[in-house]
Design an enzyme around this catalytic site. Structure first.
Site, PDB file in Angstrom:
ATOM      1  N   ASP A  14      34.705  35.499  35.964  1.00 44.66           N
ATOM      2  CA  ASP A  14      35.401  36.355  36.910  1.00 44.66           C
ATOM      3  C   ASP A  14      35.376  37.772  36.334  1.00 44.66           C
ATOM      4  OD1 ASP A  14      37.284  37.105  39.036  1.00 44.66           O
ATOM      5  OD2 ASP A  14      38.764  37.188  37.427  1.00 44.66           O
ATOM      6  N   ASP A  16      37.749  41.012  37.560  1.00 45.66           N
ATOM      7  CA  ASP A  16      39.058  41.664  37.472  1.00 45.66           C
ATOM      8  C   ASP A  16      40.092  40.738  36.840  1.00 45.66           C
ATOM      9  OD1 ASP A  16      38.749  44.236  39.413  1.00 45.66           O
ATOM     10  OD2 ASP A  16      37.638  42.527  40.217  1.00 45.66           O
ATOM     11  N   ASP A 177      40.966  34.156  35.266  1.00 43.90           N
ATOM     12  CA  ASP A 177      42.365  34.438  34.935  1.00 43.90           C
ATOM     13  C   ASP A 177      43.332  33.916  35.978  1.00 43.90           C
ATOM     14  OD1 ASP A 177      41.317  36.450  36.778  1.00 43.90           O
ATOM     15  OD2 ASP A 177      43.254  37.442  36.538  1.00 43.90           O
TER      16      ASP A 177
END
Length: 221
Positions: A14, A16, A177
């Site tokens: 991922d 961001d 995240d």
């Protein structure tokens, strides 16, 4: 290398909240959009809990918070255009790479692993940000939220990667995240690894039961 990486040939990251802290620039664009829409600013703290599901939902959440209700389609489209214009003007002014990320990407690349990027951010922003932060050369393929008909938490982008590189899902790892990264990984048959420092709508990412969790991506090497 972590035991979780045994037999792993492809790692999908991922962006961001996993590799970069982009909230300062996203928040600036959101607040500028809100000003255009005659709304009060949201600020970084709120935006940090809104990111992760693509730009349309980010703008919708900002408008709903400012106005006390969900925007109609026409209003959302107008606000989204304002947001994209502001973000396009400065997508990487204050965005920073998280500690340990460069070391991890360098070490994993040196081991011959295929590295890819799957983000729900519009694809047009990916290369400018990666180039500005000197991260682009690490990734053999990048996918944005509008690259395919579906985006995370749908497994389609992950399965697209596995098919593209002809690597079975059980030899692939999704690193993220948020619960959307972990859900996408599980649904695709990938192993999953989470970092706790990113954006997960105010919830601990550990509650999504990833296969592993590291405080820094440098632990991967």
């Amino acid at each position: 290398m972590l035991p979780l990486l045994d037999d792993i040939r492809l790692i999908a990251f991922d962006l961001d909240g996993t590799l970069i802290d982009s909230v300062p620039d996203l928040a600036a664009a959101v607040d500028a959009m809100l000003e255009d829409m005659a709304c009060p600013p949201a600020g970084e703290a709120k935006v940090r809990d809104w990111v992760g599901n693509g730009s349309h939902l980010l703008v919708s959440r900002a408008l709903a918070d400012a106005r006390g209700g969900e925007p109609d389609g026409q209003t959302l489209a107008r606000a989204h255009a304002h947001f994209l214009s502001h973000y396009r003007a400065a997508p990487c002014a204050r965005t920073r790479v998280f500690p340990g990320v460069r070391e991890a990407l360098e070490g994993l690349s040196a081991r011959g692993l295929v590295l890819a990027l799957i983000t729900n951010k519009p694809a047009a922003f990916i290369d400018p940000i990666l180039e500005a932060l000197a991260l682009r050369d690490y990734f053999q393929l990048t996918l944005g939220g509008d690259s395919l008909p579906e985006k995370k938490p749908h497994p389609a982008p992950l399965l697209h990667l596995a098919t593209h590189f002809d690597i079975a899902p059980q030899h692939c790892l999704m690193v993220g995240d948020s619960r959307h990264d972990i859900e996408a990984g599980k649904r695709a048959g990938f192993r999953t690894l989470a970092v706790p420092y990113g954006y997960n709508h105010g919830e601990p990412v550990a509650t999504s039961a990833p296969d592993g969790l590291v405080e820094s991506l440098q632990e991967l090497v």
